[in-house]
Design a protein around this motif. Structure first.
Motif, short mmCIF file in Angstrom:
data_model
loop_
_atom_site.label_atom_id
_atom_site.label_comp_id
_atom_site.label_asym_id
_atom_site.label_seq_id
_atom_site.Cartn_x
_atom_site.Cartn_y
_atom_site.Cartn_z
N ALA A 1 -38.94 7.77 0.23
CA ALA A 1 -37.63 8.03 0.81
C ALA A 1 -36.76 7.11 0.52
N VAL A 2 -36.93 5.82 0.59
CA VAL A 2 -36.13 4.69 0.24
C VAL A 2 -35.49 4.95 -1.24
N GLN A 3 -36.31 5.34 -1.95
CA GLN A 3 -35.86 5.76 -3.40
C GLN A 3 -35.01 6.65 -3.64
N LEU A 4 -35.37 7.72 -2.99
CA LEU A 4 -34.21 8.84 -2.99
C LEU A 4 -33.14 8.55 -2.13
N SER A 5 -33.18 8.12 -0.92
CA SER A 5 -31.94 7.72 -0.28
C SER A 5 -30.88 6.98 -1.10
N THR A 6 -31.56 5.75 -1.93
CA THR A 6 -31.01 4.98 -2.79
C THR A 6 -30.09 5.83 -3.89
N ALA A 7 -30.99 6.78 -4.55
CA ALA A 7 -30.42 7.54 -5.44
C ALA A 7 -29.19 8.43 -5.15
N LEU A 8 -29.42 8.91 -3.76
CA LEU A 8 -28.30 9.53 -3.07
C LEU A 8 -27.10 8.86 -2.88
N ALA A 9 -27.25 7.58 -2.57
CA ALA A 9 -26.20 6.91 -2.41
C ALA A 9 -25.69 6.38 -3.83
N VAL A 10 -26.27 6.19 -4.61
CA VAL A 10 -25.81 5.79 -6.13
C VAL A 10 -24.80 7.06 -6.52
N ARG A 11 -25.31 8.29 -6.25
CA ARG A 11 -24.83 9.32 -6.80
C ARG A 11 -23.37 9.42 -5.96
N ARG A 12 -23.26 9.17 -4.58
CA ARG A 12 -22.09 9.38 -3.88
C ARG A 12 -20.80 8.38 -4.47
N THR A 13 -21.43 7.31 -4.92
CA THR A 13 -20.42 6.25 -5.42
C THR A 13 -20.29 6.54 -7.10
N ASP A 14 -21.31 7.00 -7.72
CA ASP A 14 -20.85 7.44 -9.39
C ASP A 14 -21.66 8.86 -9.35
N ASP B 1 -31.64 4.54 7.33
CA ASP B 1 -31.43 5.78 8.18
C ASP B 1 -31.63 7.06 7.54
N GLU B 2 -31.12 7.13 6.56
CA GLU B 2 -31.21 8.34 5.66
C GLU B 2 -32.56 8.33 5.13
N ALA B 3 -33.23 7.28 4.49
CA ALA B 3 -34.55 7.33 4.27
C ALA B 3 -35.60 7.91 5.43
N ALA B 4 -35.27 7.60 6.64
CA ALA B 4 -35.89 8.19 7.75
C ALA B 4 -35.81 9.53 7.86
N ALA B 5 -34.55 10.07 7.65
CA ALA B 5 -34.38 11.45 7.56
C ALA B 5 -35.01 12.32 6.45
N LEU B 6 -34.99 11.57 5.28
CA LEU B 6 -35.76 12.27 4.30
C LEU B 6 -37.02 12.45 4.32
N CYS B 7 -37.87 11.52 5.14
CA CYS B 7 -39.22 11.58 5.43
C CYS B 7 -39.56 12.87 6.04
N ALA B 8 -38.72 13.19 6.99
CA ALA B 8 -38.91 14.42 7.90
C ALA B 8 -38.32 15.61 6.83
N SER B 9 -37.19 15.74 6.46
CA SER B 9 -36.83 16.97 5.55
C SER B 9 -37.61 17.31 4.36
N HIS B 10 -38.30 16.12 3.54
CA HIS B 10 -39.05 16.46 2.44
C HIS B 10 -40.26 16.04 2.38
N GLY B 11 -40.98 15.66 3.58
CA GLY B 11 -42.36 15.12 3.68
C GLY B 11 -42.60 13.93 2.83
N LEU B 12 -41.69 12.92 2.66
CA LEU B 12 -42.05 11.76 1.79
C LEU B 12 -42.49 10.64 2.52
N ARG B 13 -43.29 9.99 1.54
CA ARG B 13 -43.72 8.54 2.13
C ARG B 13 -42.72 7.71 2.22
N ALA B 14 -42.88 6.57 2.99
CA ALA B 14 -41.53 5.50 3.05
C ALA B 14 -40.95 5.20 1.92
N ASP B 15 -41.64 4.61 1.21
CA ASP B 15 -41.21 4.19 0.05
C ASP B 15 -40.59 4.99 -0.95
#
Length: 158
Positions: A105-118, A89-103
């Protein structure tokens, strides 16, 4: 400090490419589960393009898989993060906010999830210019700090 590495960076652990020294120096690396497919796809693409022999592609893919899954004597080299519904869901939003390709956006949303945890995960390793720009906009330090060349570098393609 840990670093999130996208697949364009991970390929440099196995194939000799510009910027590989920056990636090979990383110690604690988090990756998206998507890398499980993207990295072998990129290595086999190199083989199809004549950059690697079949034997080298097979060996480098096995090396990646040993790092990803671990071996009987070594733990995994990476912390692999699964794609969850909320991450997508966050990746889909990142496609809009940053104009990213799907893959990407998944990479960036994963990195953001990691940063929230660590919170020590402050660095993002990638060689795709649009993804790097989006990661910087999200507050990540970039690895390498500068790509140097003026043309766009895209991530791995299978």
């Amino acid at each position: 400090m840990s670093t999130f590495a996208d697949s364009s960076a991970l390929v440099k652990l196995y194939a000799d490419e510009a910027g590989d020294e920056d990636i090979r120096a990383l110690v604690t690396v988090a990756v998206a589960e998507l890398a499980r497919v993207e990295v072998p796809a990129a290595l086999w693409r190199k083989q199809r393009m004549g950059e690697l022999s079949v034997g080298d592609a097979r060996l480098l893919t096995a090396d990646f898989e040993a790092d990803y899954f671990g071996t009987g004597t070594e733990p995994p080299r990476f912390v692999a993060v699964a794609a969850t519904g909320s991450l997508l869901d966050e990746a889909a939003a990142l496609c809009a906010s940053h104009g990213l390709r799907a893959d990407d956006a998944v990479q960036l949303s994963t990195a953001l999830a990691v940063r929230r945890t660590d919170e020590s995960c402050a660095a993002f390793a990638a060689f795709d210019r649009p993804l790097r720009a989006a990661a910087a906009a999200e507050g990540f330090d970039l690895v390498p700090p500068d790509l140097g060349s003026p043309w766009a570098i895209r991530g791995p393609a299978g």
